[in-house]
Design a protein around this motif. Structure first.
Motif, mmCIF file in Angstrom:
data_model
loop_
_atom_site.group_PDB
_atom_site.id
_atom_site.type_symbol
_atom_site.label_atom_id
_atom_site.label_comp_id
_atom_site.label_asym_id
_atom_site.label_seq_id
_atom_site.Cartn_x
_atom_site.Cartn_y
_atom_site.Cartn_z
ATOM 1 N N VAL A 94 -0.431 5.897 -0.696
ATOM 2 C CA VAL A 94 -0.500 7.221 -0.194
ATOM 3 C C VAL A 94 -1.591 7.691 -0.859
ATOM 4 O O VAL A 94 -1.860 8.634 0.172
ATOM 5 C CB VAL A 94 1.160 7.710 -0.568
ATOM 6 N N ILE A 95 -1.236 7.782 -2.080
ATOM 7 C CA ILE A 95 -2.351 8.620 -2.668
ATOM 8 C C ILE A 95 -3.889 8.930 -2.256
ATOM 9 O O ILE A 95 -4.715 9.499 -1.420
ATOM 10 C CB ILE A 95 -2.030 9.181 -4.256
ATOM 11 N N VAL A 96 -4.433 7.448 -1.848
ATOM 12 C CA VAL A 96 -5.786 7.303 -1.260
ATOM 13 C C VAL A 96 -5.352 7.150 0.081
ATOM 14 O O VAL A 96 -6.524 7.637 0.471
ATOM 15 C CB VAL A 96 -5.664 5.649 -1.689
ATOM 16 N N LEU A 97 -4.941 7.484 0.778
ATOM 17 C CA LEU A 97 -4.843 7.285 2.245
ATOM 18 C C LEU A 97 -4.592 8.803 2.650
ATOM 19 O O LEU A 97 -5.144 9.670 3.606
ATOM 20 C CB LEU A 97 -3.270 6.783 3.395
ATOM 21 N N LEU A 98 -4.159 9.583 1.788
ATOM 22 C CA LEU A 98 -4.269 10.980 1.634
ATOM 23 C C LEU A 98 -5.406 11.915 1.348
ATOM 24 O O LEU A 98 -5.755 12.329 2.521
ATOM 25 C CB LEU A 98 -2.760 11.952 0.652
ATOM 26 N N SER A 99 -5.764 10.870 0.276
ATOM 27 C CA SER A 99 -7.205 11.566 -0.449
ATOM 28 C C SER A 99 -8.165 11.336 0.490
ATOM 29 O O SER A 99 -9.094 12.496 1.066
ATOM 30 C CB SER A 99 -7.737 10.857 -1.525
#
Length: 259
Positions: A121-126
């Motif tokens: 999720v962090i990678v996708l949001l970034s």
């Protein structure tokens, strides 16, 4: 030595099998993993809009969306791990009939699944922030990764304590829910610790999650500052809770199997 290696391989096999079972049970609908990204993204957009109406502009040098993103990721990482890992021992109780499966295997599996989901999720949001060409910064990536790992250790340790307690007193889940509900409001998700007069900081910075979130913001934008929070306090809370939870587990795991 070969016997020990065989035990390690057997344990890895058990955890991998539990991981696949947990993954399938968590994402067996049509939205699947995409909902783990869509839900926080929508929530962050709504909160960013509300915060923008309240203060406007940046929040102590951090763009509002990034400010809310870090806060939401921090609190959701804690709460989702707490809720998921704390039920791992009870949920996998029928599997303990197999001598290879121990309660700690279920806890590790659930914790690693939550860690994996939040990392994706962090990678996708970034990536979404990058594609939308929003201003962003990672001034201290080592600190950011360290804070995230400490948060994961802390949340898993607290969840393990609740999971062990629930094996003896099922009503402890109600206490857990009662404690976790106000965490969103007292963990500096919607506001910064710097928005509060220093005379009242002690009502908030006893909470380790405040330190994790504020330090993560500082790691991204060092101009934000880290007044009122401490990496040493965050690390101490994580390590003490880890030692305490593992000690309790070591003393009680055989009893848990028989309950």
């Amino acid at each position: 030595m070969s016997s020990f290696s065989a035990q390690i391989r057997g344990w890895k096999t058990v955890i991998f099998a539990l991981f696949l079972r947990e993954w399938q049970s968590r994402f067996n609908d049509k939205l699947g993993l995409s909902w783990a990204f869509i839900e926080p993204a929508l929530f962050i957009l709504v909160l960013s809009f509300v915060r923008g109406k309240v203060s406007g502009g940046d929040v102590h040098s951090i763009p509002i969306f990034i400010f809310m993103l870090i806060g939401m990721i921090g609190i959701q990482s804690f709460l989702s791990s707490l809720n998921s890992v704390s039920t791992a021992i009870k949920k996998n109780k029928p599997l303990y009939a197999f001598r290879q499966v121990h309660p700690i295997s279920a806890v590790i599996t659930s914790a690693f699944l939550e860690f994996s989901i939040k990392t994706v999720v962090i990678v996708l949001l970034s990536l979404a922030v990058y594609l939308m060409e929003m201003p962003y910064s990672f001034d201290n990536p080592v600190l950011l990764i360290g804070v995230y790992l400490l948060l994961w250790i802390f949340s898993t340790s607290i969840a393990l304590i609740f999971s062990i307690g629930a094996a003896y007193v099922p009503e402890i889940d109600k206490i857990k829910n009662f404690i976790s509900r106000p965490m969103f409001f007292i963990s500096c998700v919607f506001f910064s610790l710097q928005d509060i007069p220093t005379a009242y900081w002690h009502y908030f910075n006893w909470n380790p999650v405040v330190h994790f979130i504020e330090l993560a913001r500082y790691a991204c934008f060092t101009s934000y500052g880290k007044a009122g929070v401490s990496l040493e306090y965050a690390a101490m809370c994580s390590l003490v809770s880890l030692f305490f939870s593992l000690s309790i587990y070591h003393l009680t795991w055989k009893t848990i199997l028989s309950r």
